[in-house]
Design a protein around this motif. Structure first.
Motif, PDB file in Angstrom:
ATOM      1  N   ARG A  43      -7.217  -3.423 -16.980  1.00 52.26           N
ATOM      2  CA  ARG A  43      -6.531  -3.762 -18.566  1.00 52.26           C
ATOM      3  C   ARG A  43      -6.185  -5.130 -18.211  1.00 52.26           C
ATOM      4  NH1 ARG A  43      -3.027  -1.373 -15.188  1.00 52.26           N
ATOM      5  NH2 ARG A  43      -0.830  -1.962 -15.147  1.00 52.26           N
ATOM      6  N   PRO A  44      -6.182  -5.747 -19.391  1.00 60.25           N
ATOM      7  CA  PRO A  44      -5.467  -7.131 -19.645  1.00 60.25           C
ATOM      8  C   PRO A  44      -3.842  -6.867 -19.432  1.00 60.25           C
ATOM      9  CG  PRO A  44      -7.126  -6.932 -21.085  1.00 60.25           C
ATOM     10  CD  PRO A  44      -6.927  -5.581 -20.727  1.00 60.25           C
ATOM     11  N   VAL A  45      -3.170  -7.833 -18.714  1.00 61.03           N
ATOM     12  CA  VAL A  45      -1.853  -7.501 -18.568  1.00 61.03           C
ATOM     13  C   VAL A  45      -0.949  -8.858 -19.020  1.00 61.03           C
ATOM     14  CG1 VAL A  45      -1.715  -5.707 -16.879  1.00 61.03           C
ATOM     15  CG2 VAL A  45      -1.940  -8.033 -15.791  1.00 61.03           C
ATOM     16  N   TYR A  46      -1.737  -9.899 -18.782  1.00 66.66           N
ATOM     17  CA  TYR A  46      -1.404 -11.435 -19.219  1.00 66.66           C
ATOM     18  C   TYR A  46      -2.177 -12.105 -19.985  1.00 66.66           C
ATOM     19  CZ  TYR A  46       2.717 -10.376 -16.251  1.00 66.66           C
ATOM     20  OH  TYR A  46       3.795  -9.819 -15.696  1.00 66.66           O
ATOM     21  N   ILE A  47      -1.734 -13.021 -20.910  1.00 64.27           N
ATOM     22  CA  ILE A  47      -2.613 -14.194 -21.136  1.00 64.27           C
ATOM     23  C   ILE A  47      -1.937 -15.244 -20.829  1.00 64.27           C
ATOM     24  CG2 ILE A  47      -3.746 -15.163 -23.371  1.00 64.27           C
ATOM     25  CD1 ILE A  47      -3.598 -12.339 -24.539  1.00 64.27           C
ATOM     26  N   ALA A  48      -2.270 -16.143 -19.743  1.00 63.23           N
ATOM     27  CA  ALA A  48      -1.640 -16.988 -19.365  1.00 63.23           C
ATOM     28  C   ALA A  48      -2.094 -18.438 -19.570  1.00 63.23           C
ATOM     29  CB  ALA A  48      -1.636 -16.944 -17.740  1.00 63.23           C
ATOM     30  N   PHE A  49      -1.259 -19.322 -20.062  1.00 63.62           N
ATOM     31  CA  PHE A  49      -1.550 -20.545 -20.257  1.00 63.62           C
ATOM     32  C   PHE A  49      -1.603 -21.476 -19.210  1.00 63.62           C
ATOM     33  CE2 PHE A  49      -0.873 -24.889 -21.464  1.00 63.62           C
ATOM     34  CZ  PHE A  49      -1.848 -25.432 -22.268  1.00 63.62           C
ATOM     35  N   ASP A  50      -2.689 -22.126 -18.907  1.00 67.75           N
ATOM     36  CA  ASP A  50      -2.731 -23.109 -17.468  1.00 67.75           C
ATOM     37  C   ASP A  50      -3.372 -24.423 -17.734  1.00 67.75           C
ATOM     38  OD1 ASP A  50      -2.577 -23.991 -15.134  1.00 67.75           O
ATOM     39  OD2 ASP A  50      -4.178 -22.737 -14.374  1.00 67.75           O
ATOM     40  N   GLY A 106       1.846  -1.879 -21.307  1.00 67.99           N
ATOM     41  CA  GLY A 106       1.638  -1.985 -22.854  1.00 67.99           C
ATOM     42  C   GLY A 106       0.597  -3.302 -23.156  1.00 67.99           C
ATOM     43  N   LYS A 107       0.886  -3.690 -24.265  1.00 68.51           N
ATOM     44  CA  LYS A 107      -0.137  -4.829 -24.768  1.00 68.51           C
ATOM     45  C   LYS A 107       0.118  -5.993 -23.681  1.00 68.51           C
ATOM     46  CE  LYS A 107      -0.130  -3.890 -29.637  1.00 68.51           C
ATOM     47  NZ  LYS A 107       0.094  -4.112 -30.796  1.00 68.51           N
ATOM     48  N   PRO A 108      -0.812  -6.864 -23.510  1.00 70.38           N
ATOM     49  CA  PRO A 108      -0.825  -8.191 -22.810  1.00 70.38           C
ATOM     50  C   PRO A 108       0.285  -9.174 -23.132  1.00 70.38           C
ATOM     51  CG  PRO A 108      -2.685  -8.214 -23.967  1.00 70.38           C
ATOM     52  CD  PRO A 108      -2.240  -6.625 -24.222  1.00 70.38           C
ATOM     53  N   LYS A 109       0.963  -9.838 -22.291  1.00 72.10           N
ATOM     54  CA  LYS A 109       1.879 -10.529 -22.776  1.00 72.10           C
ATOM     55  C   LYS A 109       1.691 -12.136 -22.270  1.00 72.10           C
ATOM     56  CE  LYS A 109       5.543  -7.295 -21.449  1.00 72.10           C
ATOM     57  NZ  LYS A 109       6.628  -7.077 -20.581  1.00 72.10           N
ATOM     58  N   PHE A 110       1.954 -13.171 -23.383  1.00 69.77           N
ATOM     59  CA  PHE A 110       1.714 -14.640 -23.225  1.00 69.77           C
ATOM     60  C   PHE A 110       2.831 -14.904 -22.375  1.00 69.77           C
ATOM     61  CE2 PHE A 110      -0.644 -13.790 -27.064  1.00 69.77           C
ATOM     62  CZ  PHE A 110      -1.549 -14.563 -27.048  1.00 69.77           C
ATOM     63  N   VAL A 111       2.037 -15.840 -21.117  1.00 72.38           N
ATOM     64  CA  VAL A 111       2.878 -16.488 -20.196  1.00 72.38           C
ATOM     65  C   VAL A 111       2.439 -17.836 -20.010  1.00 72.38           C
ATOM     66  CG1 VAL A 111       3.895 -14.311 -18.923  1.00 72.38           C
ATOM     67  CG2 VAL A 111       1.848 -15.619 -18.098  1.00 72.38           C
ATOM     68  N   ALA A 112       2.970 -18.687 -19.110  1.00 72.93           N
ATOM     69  CA  ALA A 112       2.538 -20.066 -18.892  1.00 72.93           C
ATOM     70  C   ALA A 112       2.398 -20.053 -17.260  1.00 72.93           C
ATOM     71  CB  ALA A 112       3.057 -21.131 -19.561  1.00 72.93           C
TER      72      ALA A 112
END
Length: 225
Positions: free
Chosen positions: A81-88, A118-124
């Motif tokens: 499952r997607p857990v993070y959406i990470a900006f890089d 839960g839903k994937p979280k946006f991080v950096a």
């Protein structure tokens, strides 16, 4: 009922639209349901004979096989499952649970030291400070195939990098090069507040993240390249 609950969890919680397409989970779920909803009843119809002595045993075997297939399918969907959406650096990346090394989670600070359900979280991903850090990250990725975006010990709040995200965002005119005019016009009409877009890299299908004044507007099914 179980199928409906699993449908909600998989497509509304773990893979909100359009992430199911981005990571390619739909065909796995459809195959899993096909075994339970089609193959199971079909086998039951074939063996169901009133005078058959082993009928109860045969039906029990079918139920067990259906349950095993369902559990196996849900398990594989859950661990990926997607857990993070990470900006890089210049793009977002969908990070799935099975991409993240355990040691990276153990080294991470709160709240990145656990994988949510839960839903994937946006991080950096924290920017590189010097050439030594750059070489270290490059070496780890080449050695283990684990990108910086898959290492929670490198995460920081996305709010800390909005200046970079805004700077790296592209204008909508560039989307016409890789998408039909109808598709792009439909998105810009639906999201009039969106001002730019960084790309989103995913396992199955790369997409686009719409942004507006330090805010994520939505993820949309357009090709970034």
């Amino acid at each position: 009922m179980i199928a409906l609950i699993s449908l909600y969890i998989v497509f509304m919680v773990w893979h909100p639209v359009p992430l199911a397409k981005a990571v390619g989970v739909s065909h796995i779920f459809i195959m899993m349901l096909g075994i339970d909803v089609i193959l199971g009843p079909l086998l039951t119809f074939i063996i169901a004979k009133k005078d058959k002595k082993s009928l109860e045993f045969d039906l029990a075997v079918i139920v067990v096989l259906q349950l095993a297939a369902f559990i196996y399918g849900i398990y594989n969907i859950a661990i990926s499952r997607p857990v993070y959406i990470a900006f890089d650096t210049f793009r977002f990346e969908v990070v799935q649970a099975n991409n993240i090394p355990v040691e990276s989670i153990e080294q991470a600070s709160d709240p990145y030291n656990t994988l949510g359900w839960g839903k994937p979280k946006f991080v950096a991903v924290r920017p590189i400070d010097n050439i030594e850090q750059k070489n270290d990250r490059l070496f780890v990725e080449l050695e283990t195939d684990v990108a910086p975006s898959m290492q929670p010990n490198l995460y920081e709040p996305m709010a800390d990098q909005w200046e970079t995200i805004n700077r790296e965002g592209s204008d909508f005119n560039s989307l016409y090069k890789t998408n039909s005019k109808v598709s792009v016009d439909a998105i810009t009409s639906k999201y009039p507040s969106a001002k730019a877009w960084p790309p989103l890299k995913a396992y199955e299908q790369d997409m686009v993240v719409l942004i507006d004044d330090n805010n994520i507007v939505d993820i949309v099914d357009l090709r970034p390249w």
